[in-house]
Design an enzyme around this catalytic site. Structure first.
Site, PDB file in Angstrom:
ATOM      1  N   ASN A 197       0.874  -1.073   0.034  1.00 11.16           N
ATOM      2  CA  ASN A 197      -0.010  -0.012  -0.030  1.00 11.16           C
ATOM      3  C   ASN A 197       0.822   1.351   0.044  1.00 11.16           C
ATOM      4  O   ASN A 197       0.450   2.322   0.561  1.00 11.16           O
ATOM      5  CB  ASN A 197      -1.103  -0.093   1.217  1.00 11.16           C
ATOM      6  CG  ASN A 197      -2.206   1.027   0.992  1.00 11.16           C
ATOM      7  OD1 ASN A 197      -2.449   1.593   2.123  1.00 11.16           O
ATOM      8  ND2 ASN A 197      -2.414   1.422  -0.286  1.00 11.16           N
ATOM      9  N   CYS A 225       3.131   1.740  -3.082  1.00 11.38           N
ATOM     10  CA  CYS A 225       3.338   1.945  -4.568  1.00 11.38           C
ATOM     11  C   CYS A 225       2.185   1.981  -5.439  1.00 11.38           C
ATOM     12  O   CYS A 225       1.751   2.823  -6.013  1.00 11.38           O
ATOM     13  CB  CYS A 225       4.659   1.006  -4.907  1.00 11.38           C
ATOM     14  SG  CYS A 225       6.095   1.161  -3.943  1.00 11.38           S
ATOM     15  N   ARG A 226       1.779   0.719  -5.896  1.00  9.99           N
ATOM     16  CA  ARG A 226       0.806   0.543  -6.857  1.00  9.99           C
ATOM     17  C   ARG A 226      -0.518   0.901  -6.555  1.00  9.99           C
ATOM     18  O   ARG A 226      -1.114   1.680  -7.010  1.00  9.99           O
ATOM     19  CB  ARG A 226       0.775  -0.960  -7.417  1.00  9.99           C
ATOM     20  CG  ARG A 226       1.831  -1.436  -7.908  1.00  9.99           C
ATOM     21  CD  ARG A 226       2.081  -2.974  -7.922  1.00  9.99           C
ATOM     22  NE  ARG A 226       2.243  -3.616  -6.743  1.00  9.99           N
ATOM     23  CZ  ARG A 226       2.267  -4.957  -6.351  1.00  9.99           C
ATOM     24  NH1 ARG A 226       1.946  -5.702  -7.574  1.00  9.99           N
ATOM     25  NH2 ARG A 226       2.317  -5.324  -5.244  1.00  9.99           N
ATOM     26  N   SER A 227      -0.919   0.178  -5.043  1.00  8.43           N
ATOM     27  CA  SER A 227      -2.473   0.715  -4.839  1.00  8.43           C
ATOM     28  C   SER A 227      -2.736   2.109  -4.563  1.00  8.43           C
ATOM     29  O   SER A 227      -3.866   2.819  -4.895  1.00  8.43           O
ATOM     30  CB  SER A 227      -3.074  -0.206  -3.954  1.00  8.43           C
ATOM     31  OG  SER A 227      -2.410  -0.076  -2.708  1.00  8.43           O
TER      32      SER A 227
HETATM   33  P1  4NP Z   1       3.209  -2.019  -3.503  1.00 10.31           P
HETATM   34  O1  4NP Z   1       4.948  -2.194  -3.538  1.00 10.31           O
HETATM   35  O2  4NP Z   1       2.904  -3.553  -3.030  1.00 10.31           O
HETATM   36  O3  4NP Z   1       3.062  -1.777  -4.738  1.00 10.31           O
HETATM   37  O4  4NP Z   1       3.115  -1.166  -2.394  1.00 10.31           O
HETATM   38  C1  4NP Z   1       5.843  -2.816  -2.373  1.00 10.31           C
HETATM   39  C2  4NP Z   1       6.282  -2.025  -1.188  1.00 10.31           C
HETATM   40  C3  4NP Z   1       7.025  -2.604  -0.064  1.00 10.31           C
HETATM   41  C4  4NP Z   1       7.055  -3.753  -0.004  1.00 10.31           C
HETATM   42  C5  4NP Z   1       6.711  -4.510  -1.169  1.00 10.31           C
HETATM   43  C6  4NP Z   1       6.154  -4.193  -2.202  1.00 10.31           C
HETATM   44  N1  4NP Z   1       7.894  -4.296   0.784  1.00 10.31           N
HETATM   45  O5  4NP Z   1       8.256  -5.304   0.841  1.00 10.31           O
HETATM   46  O6  4NP Z   1       8.122  -3.700   1.925  1.00 10.31           O
END
Ligand code: 4NP
Length: 152
Positions: free
Chosen positions: A10, A12-14
């Site tokens: 939560n 980057c993408r969402s």
């Molecule tokens: P998101 O990306 O799922 O698009 O927000 C990520 C952000 C952080 C992490 C993994 C994916 N992480 O492992 O902290």
């Protein structure tokens, strides 16, 4: 209409999907509620990743005020549609569901926008800076298609 965008962190993408979707529905004067959440809890309360904020800002969308939160079972009752960014998010959300009504709300974001989409998963840009721009553009295109689908 109440829509929830879901990814892993939560940050980057969402949040980019939330920001784009809210921007587009406001432009179209639709009274829809948009939110986002992550299946993981590592970034609770944090603002989106700086790269996500910068990419969205380059396209005129401010997501700097968003705060990461974790997806909860209660979200099944709060939203009409739950759009997940990838197949891992899909299984994680489905594993929390209790009945078909809840399961039917959960869809892969890209597939819901375009059943013929060759890509089923929104690539996680977290590990690679150069992915933020193409991921943002893909999200924007999918949001535009999805709005037309949900309106018809
Ligand atoms: P998101 O990306 O799922 O698009 O927000 C990520 C952000 C952080 C992490 C993994 C994916 N992480 O492992 O902290």
């Amino acid at each position: 209409m109440k829509i929830l965008m879901v990814c892993l962190g939560n940050i980057c993408r969402s949040p980019m999907a939330e920001g784009v979707m809210r921007h587009l529905v406001e432009k179209k004067e639709l009274d829809w509620e948009i939110d986002s959440a992550g299946t993981g809890g590592w970034h609770l309360g944090e603002a989106p990743d700086k790269r996500a904020i910068r990419t969205a800002a380059n396209h005129g969308i401010d997501i700097s005020g968003l705060k990461a939160r974790k997806f909860s079972e209660r979200d099944f009752g709060r939203f009409d549609h739950i759009f997940v960014m990838d197949s891992t998010n899909y299984s994680d959300v489905i594993s929390l569901s209790e009945n078909d009504e809840e399961r039917n709300k959960v869809k892969l974001f890209l597939e819901a926008a375009d059943p013929n989409s060759p890509e089923k998963n929104v690539t996680d840009p977290w590990f690679e800076d150069r992915l933020f721009e193409p991921v943002f553009l893909g999200i924007r295109e999918a949001c535009e298609k999805l709005i037309e689908k949900l309106r018809s």
